[in-house]
Design a protein around this motif. Sequence first.
Motif, PDB file in Angstrom:
ATOM      1  N   THR A 350       0.772  -1.329  -0.003  1.00 18.19           N
ATOM      2  CA  THR A 350       0.018  -0.016   0.071  1.00 18.19           C
ATOM      3  C   THR A 350       0.848   1.368   0.000  1.00 18.19           C
ATOM      4  OG1 THR A 350      -1.871   1.104   1.069  1.00 18.19           O
ATOM      5  CG2 THR A 350      -0.198   0.255   2.483  1.00 18.19           C
ATOM      6  N   ASP A 355      -5.124   7.085  -2.848  1.00 11.89           N
ATOM      7  CA  ASP A 355      -6.296   6.145  -2.646  1.00 11.89           C
ATOM      8  C   ASP A 355      -5.911   4.894  -3.454  1.00 11.89           C
ATOM      9  OD1 ASP A 355      -8.322   4.538  -2.252  1.00 11.89           O
ATOM     10  OD2 ASP A 355     -10.000   5.951  -3.204  1.00 11.89           O
ATOM     11  N   PHE A 357      -7.297   2.187  -3.959  1.00 11.15           N
ATOM     12  CA  PHE A 357      -8.421   1.455  -4.690  1.00 11.15           C
ATOM     13  C   PHE A 357      -8.608   2.398  -6.182  1.00 11.15           C
ATOM     14  CE2 PHE A 357     -10.885  -1.040  -1.448  1.00 11.15           C
ATOM     15  CZ  PHE A 357      -9.811  -1.612  -0.970  1.00 11.15           C
ATOM     16  N   ALA A 360      -6.083   1.220  -8.250  1.00 11.38           N
ATOM     17  CA  ALA A 360      -6.573   0.003  -8.957  1.00 11.38           C
ATOM     18  C   ALA A 360      -7.594   0.124  -9.861  1.00 11.38           C
ATOM     19  CB  ALA A 360      -7.157  -1.159  -7.388  1.00 11.38           C
ATOM     20  N   GLU A 361      -8.464   0.868  -9.799  1.00 10.10           N
ATOM     21  CA  GLU A 361      -9.480   1.342 -10.768  1.00 10.10           C
ATOM     22  C   GLU A 361      -8.770   1.327 -12.371  1.00 10.10           C
ATOM     23  OE1 GLU A 361     -13.161   2.364  -8.985  1.00 10.10           O
ATOM     24  OE2 GLU A 361     -12.761   4.266 -10.271  1.00 10.10           O
ATOM     25  N   LEU A 372      -7.488  -6.912  -3.854  1.00 13.61           N
ATOM     26  CA  LEU A 372      -7.319  -5.726  -2.819  1.00 13.61           C
ATOM     27  C   LEU A 372      -7.440  -6.233  -1.453  1.00 13.61           C
ATOM     28  CD1 LEU A 372      -9.561  -3.273  -4.865  1.00 13.61           C
ATOM     29  CD2 LEU A 372      -6.988  -3.159  -4.649  1.00 13.61           C
ATOM     30  N   ARG A 374      -9.087  -4.822   2.153  1.00 10.65           N
ATOM     31  CA  ARG A 374      -9.723  -3.444   2.511  1.00 10.65           C
ATOM     32  C   ARG A 374      -9.100  -3.052   4.019  1.00 10.65           C
ATOM     33  NH1 ARG A 374     -15.564  -6.400   3.781  1.00 10.65           N
ATOM     34  NH2 ARG A 374     -14.912  -7.456   5.406  1.00 10.65           N
ATOM     35  N   LYS A 377      -6.256  -1.201   3.447  1.00 10.35           N
ATOM     36  CA  LYS A 377      -6.474  -0.863   1.926  1.00 10.35           C
ATOM     37  C   LYS A 377      -5.212  -1.149   1.367  1.00 10.35           C
ATOM     38  CE  LYS A 377      -9.928   2.212   0.594  1.00 10.35           C
ATOM     39  NZ  LYS A 377     -10.195   3.716  -0.006  1.00 10.35           N
ATOM     40  N   ALA A 413     -12.984   6.329  -5.741  1.00 10.06           N
ATOM     41  CA  ALA A 413     -12.781   5.168  -6.420  1.00 10.06           C
ATOM     42  C   ALA A 413     -14.290   4.467  -6.007  1.00 10.06           C
ATOM     43  CB  ALA A 413     -11.831   4.118  -5.699  1.00 10.06           C
ATOM     44  N   ILE A 415     -14.615   1.121  -6.795  1.00  5.86           N
ATOM     45  CA  ILE A 415     -14.255  -0.401  -6.659  1.00  5.86           C
ATOM     46  C   ILE A 415     -14.068  -0.726  -5.106  1.00  5.86           C
ATOM     47  CG2 ILE A 415     -11.699  -0.135  -6.270  1.00  5.86           C
ATOM     48  CD1 ILE A 415     -11.272  -1.662  -8.876  1.00  5.86           C
ATOM     49  N   GLU A 416     -14.425  -2.093  -5.200  1.00  5.59           N
ATOM     50  CA  GLU A 416     -14.566  -2.864  -3.754  1.00  5.59           C
ATOM     51  C   GLU A 416     -13.482  -3.909  -3.632  1.00  5.59           C
ATOM     52  OE1 GLU A 416     -18.173  -3.645  -2.003  1.00  5.59           O
ATOM     53  OE2 GLU A 416     -18.928  -1.311  -2.378  1.00  5.59           O
ATOM     54  N   ALA A 417     -13.112  -4.281  -2.556  1.00  3.83           N
ATOM     55  CA  ALA A 417     -12.195  -5.396  -2.224  1.00  3.83           C
ATOM     56  C   ALA A 417     -13.049  -6.584  -2.139  1.00  3.83           C
ATOM     57  CB  ALA A 417     -11.718  -5.643  -1.138  1.00  3.83           C
TER      58      ALA A 417
END
Length: 419
Positions: A350, A355, A357, A360-361, A372, A374, A377, A413, A415-417
């Motif tokens: 990390t 951010d 996430f 990652a997006e 990912l 969470r 993160k 973002a 996106i979710e883990a």
Amino acid sequence: MTRQRMSFPTGGRGWEDLKTEMKSRTKGDIDWRNGRTPLFVFYCDEETYEVGKKAFFEFFTENALGGKRAFHSIGGMERDILDYGLSLFSAPDSGEGVFTTGGSESIFLAMKAARDKLRAEKGFRPGEDKLNLVMGITAHPGFDKAAAAMDIEIRRGPAGDDKRIGADSLRPLIDDRTIAIVGSAPCFPHGVVDRIDELSDLALDAGVWLHVDACVGGWLAPWFTRIGRSTPDFDFRFPGVKSISADLHKFGFCPKPASTVFYRDTEDLERAKFDADAWPNGRFVTATLAGTRPGGAVAASWAVLNHLGESGYCRVAKNLSSMIDAYVEGVEKAGFRMIAKPDFSIINYTRDDVDVFAVAELMNERGWLPGLTRSPKGFHSMMSLLHDAPREEYLADLSWATEKVMAGSVDKATIEATY
Ligand SMILES: Cc1ncc(COP(=O)(O)O)c(C=O)c1O
């Protein structure tokens, strides 16, 4: 709007036609061959991949359920595989193992054995006495599944700063209704091996079953040790360890579905068995949750284990560990830090000034399936040698995406883990 259901096929389509359609259906799939997925698939080299595939199809029709009565070839190969594992994990002579369809099944069986042992010893009654399972926050949801199916309460303790689970985390959660405590080797989220030495002492002290979930590391760890890469021990050499789950279809590089579960004492395996007699066809005893099992998976595992052998696994361990080191160096150079120092092949990293996430997006837009965690993160990858070739490209995209996010190109973002 209700979904339009597909009608049952009229039939008669030939192989070429079917193959063409199936190929075209892969257009939206992740490009796993080029290392774009951080989980789901495992690979060491092309020759081993081909050996596994060919062996699988040689025994495409045989059913491992009939390994003792009909397909002695499969039964014999299964026996060999279990012997290899018993030796690898330093099981005592009383030890025994079972070939299963995956980590979740291996875990389920070990938990059933532990539950039935506690019931037998303490007289707890099915449906009346609620039992519990004690493990760290990082243990795999396969345990939640087993617990849900067997009506067992889950109690999760915290990880230490190094993300390992030690005795202090689990001790306060144990009582006289604890069927087992769990350690991972390594845990999936952070890739580190729990303090199995401490957990073994705790298990002996408290008189509880210790299961080591080595689904990820089991079939790989001995070779890391053999090549001089220091990794924590986790197996039956610790006297408190009662059972171990270890997946062949992960870092044994065998075709799916293939896992193993080992017990320190054969009598514990007996507790994991299902024994059904009240039907017209006679007694039905299985040591697995599955009934019918693909003979091909057993044959393929046997073939891969014999193809690679000690020398092949050591070679793979060397290649894999150099690749992991190169990734760690690369992501650190790109400004990220490891959430935990990896023991094997899972990396989790990390940075605090962006951010991750959102990064990652953007990586996702470039075809990298996001892996990912969470809390904290971070990026998460379970790496095999599919990830070797695209390393430079991955790192370049990581830097590109990070800079873009820093420049404010992603609002928030979405996106979710997810696993
Ligand atoms: C640590 C660990 N245990 C158990 C499992 C479950 O294995 P399977 O997906 O083969 O059921 C996994 C899967 O990734 C895992 O990482």
